[in-house]
Design a protein around this motif. Structure first.
Motif, PDB file in Angstrom:
ATOM      1  N   PHE A  85       0.946  -1.351   0.117  1.00  0.00           N
ATOM      2  CA  PHE A  85      -0.020   0.045   0.146  1.00  0.00           C
ATOM      3  C   PHE A  85       0.694   1.268  -0.060  1.00  0.00           C
ATOM      4  O   PHE A  85       0.327   2.395   0.655  1.00  0.00           O
ATOM      5  CB  PHE A  85      -1.021   0.008   1.311  1.00  0.00           C
ATOM      6  N   ARG A  86       1.750   1.317  -0.757  1.00  0.00           N
ATOM      7  CA  ARG A  86       2.813   2.402  -0.848  1.00  0.00           C
ATOM      8  C   ARG A  86       1.959   3.512  -1.589  1.00  0.00           C
ATOM      9  O   ARG A  86       1.125   3.057  -2.561  1.00  0.00           O
ATOM     10  CB  ARG A  86       4.114   2.066  -1.811  1.00  0.00           C
ATOM     11  N   GLU A  87       1.851   4.709  -1.207  1.00  0.00           N
ATOM     12  CA  GLU A  87       1.191   5.822  -1.873  1.00  0.00           C
ATOM     13  C   GLU A  87      -0.467   5.412  -1.774  1.00  0.00           C
ATOM     14  O   GLU A  87      -0.991   5.131  -2.735  1.00  0.00           O
ATOM     15  CB  GLU A  87       1.675   6.059  -3.189  1.00  0.00           C
ATOM     16  N   LYS A  88      -0.786   5.117  -0.619  1.00  0.00           N
ATOM     17  CA  LYS A  88      -2.229   4.515  -0.146  1.00  0.00           C
ATOM     18  C   LYS A  88      -3.297   5.282  -0.957  1.00  0.00           C
ATOM     19  O   LYS A  88      -4.144   4.577  -1.207  1.00  0.00           O
ATOM     20  CB  LYS A  88      -2.301   4.624   1.185  1.00  0.00           C
ATOM     21  N   HIS A  89      -3.229   6.578  -1.152  1.00  0.00           N
ATOM     22  CA  HIS A  89      -4.159   7.004  -1.767  1.00  0.00           C
ATOM     23  C   HIS A  89      -4.790   6.644  -2.940  1.00  0.00           C
ATOM     24  O   HIS A  89      -5.815   6.579  -3.759  1.00  0.00           O
ATOM     25  CB  HIS A  89      -3.726   8.687  -1.972  1.00  0.00           C
ATOM     26  N   HIS A  90      -3.791   5.928  -3.723  1.00  0.00           N
ATOM     27  CA  HIS A  90      -3.955   5.340  -5.038  1.00  0.00           C
ATOM     28  C   HIS A  90      -4.807   4.168  -4.879  1.00  0.00           C
ATOM     29  O   HIS A  90      -6.027   3.820  -5.536  1.00  0.00           O
ATOM     30  CB  HIS A  90      -2.603   4.888  -6.029  1.00  0.00           C
ATOM     31  N   PHE A  91      -4.636   3.179  -3.924  1.00  0.00           N
ATOM     32  CA  PHE A  91      -5.732   2.156  -3.408  1.00  0.00           C
ATOM     33  C   PHE A  91      -6.881   2.622  -2.938  1.00  0.00           C
ATOM     34  O   PHE A  91      -8.174   2.019  -3.313  1.00  0.00           O
ATOM     35  CB  PHE A  91      -4.781   1.152  -2.455  1.00  0.00           C
ATOM     36  N   ASP A  92      -6.967   3.700  -2.307  1.00  0.00           N
ATOM     37  CA  ASP A  92      -8.204   4.503  -1.642  1.00  0.00           C
ATOM     38  C   ASP A  92      -8.997   4.797  -2.760  1.00  0.00           C
ATOM     39  O   ASP A  92     -10.245   4.710  -2.782  1.00  0.00           O
ATOM     40  CB  ASP A  92      -7.800   5.575  -0.944  1.00  0.00           C
ATOM     41  N   TYR A  93      -8.270   5.254  -3.707  1.00  0.00           N
ATOM     42  CA  TYR A  93      -9.092   5.764  -5.037  1.00  0.00           C
ATOM     43  C   TYR A  93      -9.632   4.572  -6.007  1.00  0.00           C
ATOM     44  O   TYR A  93     -10.902   4.635  -6.253  1.00  0.00           O
ATOM     45  CB  TYR A  93      -8.262   6.621  -6.026  1.00  0.00           C
ATOM     46  N   LEU A  94      -8.894   3.444  -5.947  1.00  0.00           N
ATOM     47  CA  LEU A  94      -9.539   2.655  -6.732  1.00  0.00           C
ATOM     48  C   LEU A  94     -11.035   1.777  -5.736  1.00  0.00           C
ATOM     49  O   LEU A  94     -11.645   1.655  -6.498  1.00  0.00           O
ATOM     50  CB  LEU A  94      -8.722   1.280  -6.751  1.00  0.00           C
ATOM     51  N   GLN A  95     -10.745   1.812  -4.612  1.00  0.00           N
ATOM     52  CA  GLN A  95     -11.749   1.250  -3.585  1.00  0.00           C
ATOM     53  C   GLN A  95     -13.159   2.187  -3.628  1.00  0.00           C
ATOM     54  O   GLN A  95     -13.958   1.622  -3.794  1.00  0.00           O
ATOM     55  CB  GLN A  95     -11.120   0.734  -2.094  1.00  0.00           C
ATOM     56  N   ALA A  96     -13.063   3.431  -3.654  1.00  0.00           N
ATOM     57  CA  ALA A  96     -13.954   4.457  -3.599  1.00  0.00           C
ATOM     58  C   ALA A  96     -14.565   4.424  -4.709  1.00  0.00           C
ATOM     59  O   ALA A  96     -15.720   4.958  -4.722  1.00  0.00           O
ATOM     60  CB  ALA A  96     -13.409   5.590  -2.624  1.00  0.00           C
ATOM     61  N   HIS A  97     -13.720   4.767  -5.712  1.00  0.00           N
ATOM     62  CA  HIS A  97     -14.260   5.185  -6.992  1.00  0.00           C
ATOM     63  C   HIS A  97     -14.170   4.429  -8.128  1.00  0.00           C
ATOM     64  O   HIS A  97     -15.466   3.932  -8.787  1.00  0.00           O
ATOM     65  CB  HIS A  97     -13.616   6.658  -7.345  1.00  0.00           C
ATOM     66  N   GLU A  98     -12.903   3.760  -8.509  1.00  0.00           N
ATOM     67  CA  GLU A  98     -12.995   3.209  -9.702  1.00  0.00           C
ATOM     68  C   GLU A  98     -13.370   1.864  -9.746  1.00  0.00           C
ATOM     69  O   GLU A  98     -14.154   1.524 -10.905  1.00  0.00           O
ATOM     70  CB  GLU A  98     -11.186   3.075 -10.051  1.00  0.00           C
ATOM     71  N   ILE A  99     -13.243   0.878  -8.663  1.00  0.00           N
ATOM     72  CA  ILE A  99     -13.840  -0.493  -8.905  1.00  0.00           C
ATOM     73  C   ILE A  99     -15.393  -0.166  -8.878  1.00  0.00           C
ATOM     74  O   ILE A  99     -16.196  -0.847  -9.673  1.00  0.00           O
ATOM     75  CB  ILE A  99     -13.518  -1.218  -7.706  1.00  0.00           C
ATOM     76  N   PRO A 100     -16.097   0.648  -8.064  1.00  0.00           N
ATOM     77  CA  PRO A 100     -17.506   0.554  -7.931  1.00  0.00           C
ATOM     78  C   PRO A 100     -17.992   1.547  -9.602  1.00  0.00           C
ATOM     79  O   PRO A 100     -19.028   0.907 -10.074  1.00  0.00           O
ATOM     80  CB  PRO A 100     -18.015   1.972  -6.998  1.00  0.00           C
ATOM     81  N   LYS A 101     -17.252   2.030 -10.068  1.00  0.00           N
ATOM     82  CA  LYS A 101     -17.547   2.657 -11.255  1.00  0.00           C
ATOM     83  C   LYS A 101     -17.495   1.411 -12.511  1.00  0.00           C
ATOM     84  O   LYS A 101     -18.393   1.313 -13.174  1.00  0.00           O
ATOM     85  CB  LYS A 101     -16.406   3.677 -11.814  1.00  0.00           C
ATOM     86  N   ILE A 102     -16.482   0.613 -12.468  1.00  0.00           N
ATOM     87  CA  ILE A 102     -16.260  -0.707 -13.249  1.00  0.00           C
ATOM     88  C   ILE A 102     -17.621  -1.453 -12.976  1.00  0.00           C
ATOM     89  O   ILE A 102     -18.037  -1.785 -14.266  1.00  0.00           O
ATOM     90  CB  ILE A 102     -15.162  -1.173 -13.082  1.00  0.00           C
ATOM     91  N   LEU A 103     -17.979  -1.727 -11.729  1.00  0.00           N
ATOM     92  CA  LEU A 103     -18.991  -2.728 -11.724  1.00  0.00           C
ATOM     93  C   LEU A 103     -20.342  -1.920 -11.791  1.00  0.00           C
ATOM     94  O   LEU A 103     -21.195  -2.620 -12.626  1.00  0.00           O
ATOM     95  CB  LEU A 103     -18.998  -2.857 -10.085  1.00  0.00           C
ATOM     96  N   SER A 104     -20.333  -1.076 -11.880  1.00  0.00           N
ATOM     97  CA  SER A 104     -21.776  -0.180 -12.236  1.00  0.00           C
ATOM     98  C   SER A 104     -21.972  -0.243 -13.814  1.00  0.00           C
ATOM     99  O   SER A 104     -22.940  -0.511 -14.327  1.00  0.00           O
ATOM    100  CB  SER A 104     -21.783   1.250 -11.823  1.00  0.00           C
TER     101      SER A 104
END
Length: 293
Positions: A85-104
């Motif tokens: 989880f180096r540069e954790k904000h990247h993984f936070d963005y994936l979890q909060a925004h990108e993965i839900p976007k892809i699923l939707s």
């Protein structure tokens, strides 16, 4: 080559120049004077392991037996610094925004097969792709059976790839992770391995590890929802960086992400992406033709 020795071993300007040019030719990585101490330390280890008397001897060995020495040398000299989880904000963005976007988006699609593809393109010892896998499972584990989810993890260094595929780390590497993440995704060793942990099978099952030199051909046939290219671009010169950005662009799905390291930027290629966050760049949904390089 000139010795210029004042201790047991000293790295002459000619030898340092040879190493820099060799590494740049073989990998595209740009070493300059600021990396001289790092090159000295790693080169010293190489000649100890090879039981040679001088840096000059090893330079000669590289020139006379390149097929035998190239892979070993590149593995020893390239930089591999990473953490979970180096540069954790990247993984936070994936979890909060990108993965839900892809699923939707894919729920609305008429396509039968729902898939997610992510590429960790300089994966080192594996902490980055395993962090991606944890993020995916935390975001969609309940739906995982309905999806074809794959993470490709590549690196030029065969040694670090072997460690990554093994998935065994010192316990201290995960001390800063939340206890529930540690318990859910890592298995503590016992006996002589009590200070080690191993990543769980459900993480390893999501990842394929492959050796890849970014300057050579890319054999992948599909496109990626997200490409991680963190803390590697800085080692290339500007023309090579722009060539790589052009190639990454072609491998990202419309609307997908390219994620860089904290000290990296797209330079002139910024005009082809929009900003999604700190060193997070989004390819447009509708893409214009762009020139390579």
């Amino acid at each position: 080559m000139a010795d210029e020795r004042h201790e047991d071993h000293s790295l002459s300007s000619k030898e340092f120049k040879f190493v820099c040019e060799y590494v740049h030719t073989k990998t595209g990585i740009l070493l300059n004077e600021s990396k001289r101490e790092m090159v000295y330390r790693r080169f010293s280890r190489i000649i100890r392991e090879r039981k040679l008397n001088s840096f000059s001897d090893y330079c000669h060995l590289l020139q006379t037996k390149p097929d035998e020495e190239e892979n070993y040398f590149i593995n020893a000299i390239t930089t591999n610094l990473t953490s979970f989880f180096r540069e954790k904000h990247h993984f936070d963005y994936l979890q909060a925004h990108e993965i839900p976007k892809i699923l939707s988006q894919q729920k609305k699609s008429r396509e039968q097969k729902k898939s997610i593809r992510i590429w960790s393109s300089a994966c080192s010892t594996g902490e980055e792709p395993y962090s991606i896998a944890v993020t995916l499972l935390e975001s969609m584990e309940a739906q995982l059976q309905e999806w074809d989810v794959k993470i490709l993890a590549t690196d030029i260094d065969s040694n670090v790839l072997a460690k990554a595929a093994e998935g065994i780390y010192d316990q201290s590497r995960i001390d800063d992770l939340p206890k529930e993440i540690q318990q859910r995704y890592f298995i503590k060793g016992t006996g002589s391995n009590s200070k080690n942990i191993k990543v769980s099978k459900k993480l390893r099952d999501l990842i394929t590890f492959k050796q890849l030199n970014l300057l050579h051909d890319w054999p992948m046939t599909g496109l990626f929802d997200v490409i991680f290219c963190r803390n590697v671009i800085i080692y290339f010169d500007k023309p090579t960086q722009q060539e790589l950005f052009a190639r990454y662009y072609e491998y990202i799905k419309p609307g997908g992400l390219l994620i860089l390291g904290h000290s990296e930027n797209l330079g002139a290629y910024q005009k082809y992406f929009s900003n999604g966050g700190r060193t997070i760049f989004r390819k447009p949904e509708v893409c214009d033709q762009v020139a390579a390089g």
